[in-house]
Design an enzyme around this catalytic site. Sequence first.
Site, PDB file in Angstrom:
ATOM      1  CB  VAL A  80      -0.943   0.019   1.218  1.00  0.00           C
ATOM      2  CG1 VAL A  80      -1.737   1.327   1.258  1.00  0.00           C
ATOM      3  CG2 VAL A  80      -1.907  -1.163   1.163  1.00  0.00           C
ATOM      4  CD  GLU A  81       1.388   6.564  -1.625  1.00  0.00           C
ATOM      5  OE1 GLU A  81       2.288   7.143  -0.986  1.00  0.00           O
ATOM      6  OE2 GLU A  81       0.189   6.867  -1.580  1.00  0.00           O
ATOM      7  CB  CYS A 181      10.014   8.691  -1.987  1.00  0.00           C
ATOM      8  SG  CYS A 181       8.359   8.501  -2.695  1.00  0.00           S
ATOM      9  CG  ASP A 188      12.241   6.723   1.927  1.00  0.00           C
ATOM     10  OD1 ASP A 188      11.476   7.536   2.475  1.00  0.00           O
ATOM     11  OD2 ASP A 188      12.013   6.204   0.817  1.00  0.00           O
ATOM     12  CD  GLU A 221       7.162  -1.759   1.306  1.00  0.00           C
ATOM     13  OE1 GLU A 221       6.120  -1.498   1.917  1.00  0.00           O
ATOM     14  OE2 GLU A 221       7.715  -0.950   0.526  1.00  0.00           O
TER      15      GLU A 221
END
Length: 274
Positions: A80-81, A181, A188, A221
């Site tokens: 999920v974004e 990102c 990140d 991920e």
Amino acid sequence: MNPEHSPLGKATVYASQYDASLLFPIPRAGAREQIGITSALPFFGTDIWNAYELSWLNARGKPQVAVATFYVPAESPNIVESKSFKLYLGSFAQSKFDSVDAVRDVLKRDVSAACGASVSVQLVSPHDFGKLEMDELDGLSLDRLDLDADVYEPDPSLLSAAEDEAPVEETLVSDLLKSNCPVTGQPDWGSVQIHYVGPQIDHAGLLRYIISFRNHTGFHEQCVERIFLDILHRCKPVKLAVYARYTRRGGLDINPFRTNYNQPMPDNARTARQ
């Protein structure tokens, strides 16, 4: 769905009422194909999401709060974004629910549907906030090494192992993981733990490899899966586990775990930077 079509980097309208349609799933398959995964997964594991900004109204209109943890299986077809997840959780703020269990059931139903697999959900209420732990990833710090680095895009050739020597078992950690990102370019920041059994991995090369993600664009991920595969292919460990804990953004932190052998779920204690 394509990440460019997600809410990331776009003007935001915050929903005033609960809205499951805000969740924006992104298939894992595309990023996995880029690193050579086209059939059976060479790992299993979980993405641990912690949500610190969850609130709703009870049946009498009084606000309630909780910390939520979501366990998303690595074999789920979608992630999920993260901004859509934030907006979805924010939509609970002015919606009434009869109980904590009702909130948990709705969260489990919606996030499982978006991910395409059964997602476990835990809610910690304020009277248990004091039980939430803070700790650093356990292991020998690679960051102790004093070395030069000049590669800032992922380069598996930096990895090597002493394949002609006796195998070892080690747990290595670094706080120097940084990626970006793929939609907004925002940094990140993360810490990574690598546990393995096999030929001893060259520590300096491994640290340079972790540093090489510094200009890379990829979701959390995807970065962890790339790290796992590169170590597996270049260093040939018999057992391998990679666990990363990324700093919080928008009230969410994401902590992917990948392994090729059975072991307990990793500790979900947040690090100081989270």
